[in-house]
Design a protein around this motif. Structure first.
Motif, PDB file in Angstrom:
ATOM      1  N   MET A  47       0.875  -1.235  -0.171  1.00  0.00           N
ATOM      2  CA  MET A  47      -0.087  -0.056  -0.053  1.00  0.00           C
ATOM      3  C   MET A  47       0.948   1.376   0.061  1.00  0.00           C
ATOM      4  SD  MET A  47      -3.039   1.038   2.608  1.00  0.00           S
ATOM      5  CE  MET A  47      -4.045   2.475   2.453  1.00  0.00           C
ATOM      6  N   ARG A  48       0.575   2.158  -0.820  1.00  0.00           N
ATOM      7  CA  ARG A  48       1.177   3.412  -0.893  1.00  0.00           C
ATOM      8  C   ARG A  48       0.814   4.284   0.059  1.00  0.00           C
ATOM      9  NH1 ARG A  48       1.701   5.925  -6.787  1.00  0.00           N
ATOM     10  NH2 ARG A  48       3.737   6.523  -6.183  1.00  0.00           N
ATOM     11  N   THR A  49       1.936   5.038   0.640  1.00  0.00           N
ATOM     12  CA  THR A  49       1.886   6.005   1.461  1.00  0.00           C
ATOM     13  C   THR A  49       2.370   7.373   0.808  1.00  0.00           C
ATOM     14  OG1 THR A  49       3.929   6.032   2.331  1.00  0.00           O
ATOM     15  CG2 THR A  49       2.417   4.457   3.136  1.00  0.00           C
ATOM     16  N   LEU A  50       1.966   8.664   1.588  1.00  0.00           N
ATOM     17  CA  LEU A  50       2.521   9.987   0.943  1.00  0.00           C
ATOM     18  C   LEU A  50       4.177   9.920   0.800  1.00  0.00           C
ATOM     19  CD1 LEU A  50       0.249  12.659   2.790  1.00  0.00           C
ATOM     20  CD2 LEU A  50       0.138  11.788   0.239  1.00  0.00           C
ATOM     21  N   GLN A  51       4.665   9.258   1.666  1.00  0.00           N
ATOM     22  CA  GLN A  51       6.244   9.253   1.502  1.00  0.00           C
ATOM     23  C   GLN A  51       6.636   8.633   0.206  1.00  0.00           C
ATOM     24  OE1 GLN A  51       7.348  11.188   3.729  1.00  0.00           O
ATOM     25  NE2 GLN A  51       5.398  11.393   4.815  1.00  0.00           N
ATOM     26  N   ASP A  52       5.876   7.932  -0.410  1.00  0.00           N
ATOM     27  CA  ASP A  52       6.186   7.485  -1.912  1.00  0.00           C
ATOM     28  C   ASP A  52       6.164   8.456  -3.005  1.00  0.00           C
ATOM     29  OD1 ASP A  52       6.532   4.762  -0.626  1.00  0.00           O
ATOM     30  OD2 ASP A  52       4.407   4.356  -0.925  1.00  0.00           O
ATOM     31  N   PHE A  53       5.822   9.539  -2.496  1.00  0.00           N
ATOM     32  CA  PHE A  53       5.558  10.488  -3.817  1.00  0.00           C
ATOM     33  C   PHE A  53       7.047  11.828  -3.767  1.00  0.00           C
ATOM     34  CE2 PHE A  53       1.426   8.649  -3.239  1.00  0.00           C
ATOM     35  CZ  PHE A  53       0.944   8.765  -4.451  1.00  0.00           C
ATOM     36  N   PRO A  54       7.689  11.772  -4.728  1.00  0.00           N
ATOM     37  CA  PRO A  54       8.776  12.491  -4.484  1.00  0.00           C
ATOM     38  C   PRO A  54       8.568  13.987  -4.697  1.00  0.00           C
ATOM     39  CG  PRO A  54       9.198  10.994  -6.415  1.00  0.00           C
ATOM     40  CD  PRO A  54       7.853  10.887  -5.695  1.00  0.00           C
ATOM     41  N   ILE A  55       7.350  14.326  -4.899  1.00  0.00           N
ATOM     42  CA  ILE A  55       7.081  15.859  -4.968  1.00  0.00           C
ATOM     43  C   ILE A  55       6.831  16.595  -3.664  1.00  0.00           C
ATOM     44  CG2 ILE A  55       4.402  15.436  -4.674  1.00  0.00           C
ATOM     45  CD1 ILE A  55       4.316  17.964  -6.933  1.00  0.00           C
ATOM     46  N   LEU A  56       6.809  15.459  -2.678  1.00  0.00           N
ATOM     47  CA  LEU A  56       6.794  16.077  -1.076  1.00  0.00           C
ATOM     48  C   LEU A  56       7.982  16.577  -0.744  1.00  0.00           C
ATOM     49  CD1 LEU A  56       4.361  13.566   0.281  1.00  0.00           C
ATOM     50  CD2 LEU A  56       3.887  16.153  -0.244  1.00  0.00           C
ATOM     51  N   SER A  57       9.245  16.027  -1.355  1.00  0.00           N
ATOM     52  CA  SER A  57      10.477  16.735  -1.132  1.00  0.00           C
ATOM     53  C   SER A  57      10.819  17.899  -1.596  1.00  0.00           C
ATOM     54  CB  SER A  57      11.412  15.643  -1.694  1.00  0.00           C
ATOM     55  OG  SER A  57      11.596  15.685  -3.109  1.00  0.00           O
ATOM     56  N   LYS A  58      10.029  18.564  -2.498  1.00  0.00           N
ATOM     57  CA  LYS A  58      10.257  20.000  -2.938  1.00  0.00           C
ATOM     58  C   LYS A  58       9.227  20.551  -2.272  1.00  0.00           C
ATOM     59  CE  LYS A  58      10.714  22.682  -7.306  1.00  0.00           C
ATOM     60  NZ  LYS A  58      11.995  23.355  -6.857  1.00  0.00           N
ATOM     61  N   TRP A  59       7.838  20.300  -2.069  1.00  0.00           N
ATOM     62  CA  TRP A  59       6.788  20.876  -1.525  1.00  0.00           C
ATOM     63  C   TRP A  59       6.427  20.206  -0.319  1.00  0.00           C
ATOM     64  CZ3 TRP A  59       6.954  20.778  -6.877  1.00  0.00           C
ATOM     65  CH2 TRP A  59       6.969  21.910  -7.822  1.00  0.00           C
ATOM     66  N   PRO A  60       7.115  20.247   0.500  1.00  0.00           N
ATOM     67  CA  PRO A  60       6.514  19.258   1.919  1.00  0.00           C
ATOM     68  C   PRO A  60       5.154  19.852   2.388  1.00  0.00           C
ATOM     69  CG  PRO A  60       8.793  20.485   2.381  1.00  0.00           C
ATOM     70  CD  PRO A  60       8.390  21.050   1.206  1.00  0.00           C
ATOM     71  N   ALA A  61       4.517  18.728   3.031  1.00  0.00           N
ATOM     72  CA  ALA A  61       3.050  19.007   3.332  1.00  0.00           C
ATOM     73  C   ALA A  61       3.081  19.305   4.939  1.00  0.00           C
ATOM     74  CB  ALA A  61       2.320  17.593   3.111  1.00  0.00           C
ATOM     75  N   ARG A  62       2.520  20.441   5.184  1.00  0.00           N
ATOM     76  CA  ARG A  62       2.530  21.087   6.527  1.00  0.00           C
ATOM     77  C   ARG A  62       1.423  20.323   7.006  1.00  0.00           C
ATOM     78  NH1 ARG A  62       2.895  25.226   3.381  1.00  0.00           N
ATOM     79  NH2 ARG A  62       0.772  25.850   3.760  1.00  0.00           N
ATOM     80  N   HIS A  63       0.356  19.805   6.303  1.00  0.00           N
ATOM     81  CA  HIS A  63      -0.967  19.112   6.834  1.00  0.00           C
ATOM     82  C   HIS A  63      -1.230  18.155   5.708  1.00  0.00           C
ATOM     83  CE1 HIS A  63      -2.031  22.730   9.113  1.00  0.00           C
ATOM     84  NE2 HIS A  63      -1.738  23.650   8.171  1.00  0.00           N
ATOM     85  N   PRO A  64      -0.256  16.914   6.163  1.00  0.00           N
ATOM     86  CA  PRO A  64      -0.278  15.802   5.205  1.00  0.00           C
ATOM     87  C   PRO A  64      -1.547  15.076   5.120  1.00  0.00           C
ATOM     88  CG  PRO A  64       0.703  15.228   7.188  1.00  0.00           C
ATOM     89  CD  PRO A  64       0.735  16.838   7.309  1.00  0.00           C
ATOM     90  N   ASP A  65      -2.644  15.394   6.125  1.00  0.00           N
ATOM     91  CA  ASP A  65      -3.776  14.609   5.932  1.00  0.00           C
ATOM     92  C   ASP A  65      -4.651  15.375   5.117  1.00  0.00           C
ATOM     93  OD1 ASP A  65      -3.813  17.049   7.551  1.00  0.00           O
ATOM     94  OD2 ASP A  65      -5.968  16.439   8.684  1.00  0.00           O
ATOM     95  N   ARG A  66      -4.239  16.468   4.558  1.00  0.00           N
ATOM     96  CA  ARG A  66      -5.300  17.272   3.758  1.00  0.00           C
ATOM     97  C   ARG A  66      -4.840  17.030   2.201  1.00  0.00           C
ATOM     98  NH1 ARG A  66      -5.204  23.266   6.455  1.00  0.00           N
ATOM     99  NH2 ARG A  66      -5.813  22.438   8.421  1.00  0.00           N
ATOM    100  N   LEU A  67      -5.642  17.291   1.335  1.00  0.00           N
ATOM    101  CA  LEU A  67      -5.314  17.153  -0.102  1.00  0.00           C
ATOM    102  C   LEU A  67      -4.383  18.265  -0.635  1.00  0.00           C
ATOM    103  CD1 LEU A  67      -8.106  16.434  -3.047  1.00  0.00           C
ATOM    104  CD2 LEU A  67      -6.537  18.559  -3.243  1.00  0.00           C
ATOM    105  N   GLN A  68      -3.470  18.035  -1.184  1.00  0.00           N
ATOM    106  CA  GLN A  68      -2.362  18.756  -1.618  1.00  0.00           C
ATOM    107  C   GLN A  68      -2.657  19.144  -3.064  1.00  0.00           C
ATOM    108  OE1 GLN A  68       0.437  19.522   0.869  1.00  0.00           O
ATOM    109  NE2 GLN A  68      -1.319  18.246   1.992  1.00  0.00           N
ATOM    110  N   LEU A  69      -2.609  20.557  -3.192  1.00  0.00           N
ATOM    111  CA  LEU A  69      -2.858  21.396  -4.533  1.00  0.00           C
ATOM    112  C   LEU A  69      -1.486  21.778  -5.082  1.00  0.00           C
ATOM    113  CD1 LEU A  69      -4.450  22.282  -6.812  1.00  0.00           C
ATOM    114  CD2 LEU A  69      -5.202  24.506  -5.427  1.00  0.00           C
TER     115      LEU A  69
END
Length: 234
Positions: A1-23
């Motif tokens: 099962m994939r998690t948010l940590q599997d998405f490289p985009i978060l390394s450039k735009w870190p999620a301050r609220h990882p439980d929310r949809l990221q736009l």
């Protein structure tokens, strides 16, 4: 099962609220479709600015989310089956968010397809034609001696406005009394055509009174006013 940590985009735009949809977006006609939709539905989200000035859209991190290097794109940590979902193309995102929230899309199958046809009208006609008109009129027109490209896009933009104007007679919104993703798709482009592209006189916009009537109702909505400014400049 994939998690948010599997998405490289978060390394450039870190999620301050990882439980929310990221736009990932900009306040362009296509970009604000999604921010307006999110504001209208009340779905919690976090906006990230993809700067064209620094070519963020060509970064490996953004391309990992959208290989077509266009905004907007989203990463929903609570996608189908409870797994994260990455999605690009503004029309597809609108349909996804409508289905996810049960809002701004008719439940009746026939009305749903009628709404989708007007979404496709924007994606296949209004967006490309208005965009090309803007390019040749505001940005590149003086560089081309041949004015036929501009003339083509002006004529087609006028035709599309005429189609929309005729359809809106006697209707509050594109789908009648029901505000929908069709309005959210179309009217940011109309606003941009006569605003940022400065093409009001070029397309004889003042003759399209029904279009303008609905545009004014659209931009008066509080959620639209908020969505038009997202993501805000740093």
């Amino acid at each position: 099962m994939r998690t948010l940590q599997d998405f490289p985009i978060l390394s450039k735009w870190p999620a301050r609220h990882p439980d929310r949809l990221q736009l990932y977006s900009l306040p362009t006609p296509n970009g604000v479709k999604v921010s307006i939709m999110l504001e209208e539905t009340g779905l919690p989200y976090e906006a990230h600015r993809v700067s064209f000035d620094t070519q963020d859209q060509l970064s490996p991190e953004f391309l990992s989310l959208n290989p077509n290097n266009k905004i907007p794109a989203i990463l929903d940590p609570h996608g189908p089956g409870g797994q994260p979902l990455a999605l690009f193309e503004s029309g597809a995102i609108l349909v996804y968010l409508a289905d996810k929230t049960g809002q701004l899309m008719p439940q009746d199958p026939a009305r749903r397809y009628e709404t989708l046809q007007w979404l496709m009208f924007q994606m296949g006609g209004v967006g490309p034609m208005f965009g090309q008109l803007g390019f040749f009129h505001k940005f590149a027109g003086k560089a081309y001696e041949d004015k036929r490209p501009l003339g083509r896009y002006v004529a087609e933009s006028e035709r599309l406005l005429g189609v929309l104007n005729g359809h809106l007679k006697g209707k509050r919104w594109v789908m009648g009394d029901d505000y929908s993703i069709a309005d959210i798709a179309i009217f940011p482009w109309v606003r941009n055509l006569i605003g940022f592209y400065e093409a009001r006189d070029l397309v004889h916009y003042d003759q399209f009174t029904e279009v303008d009537r609905v545009l004014q109702a659209f931009v008066a909505r509080p959620a639209v006013q908020r969505g038009l400014e997202i993501p805000r400049a740093a």
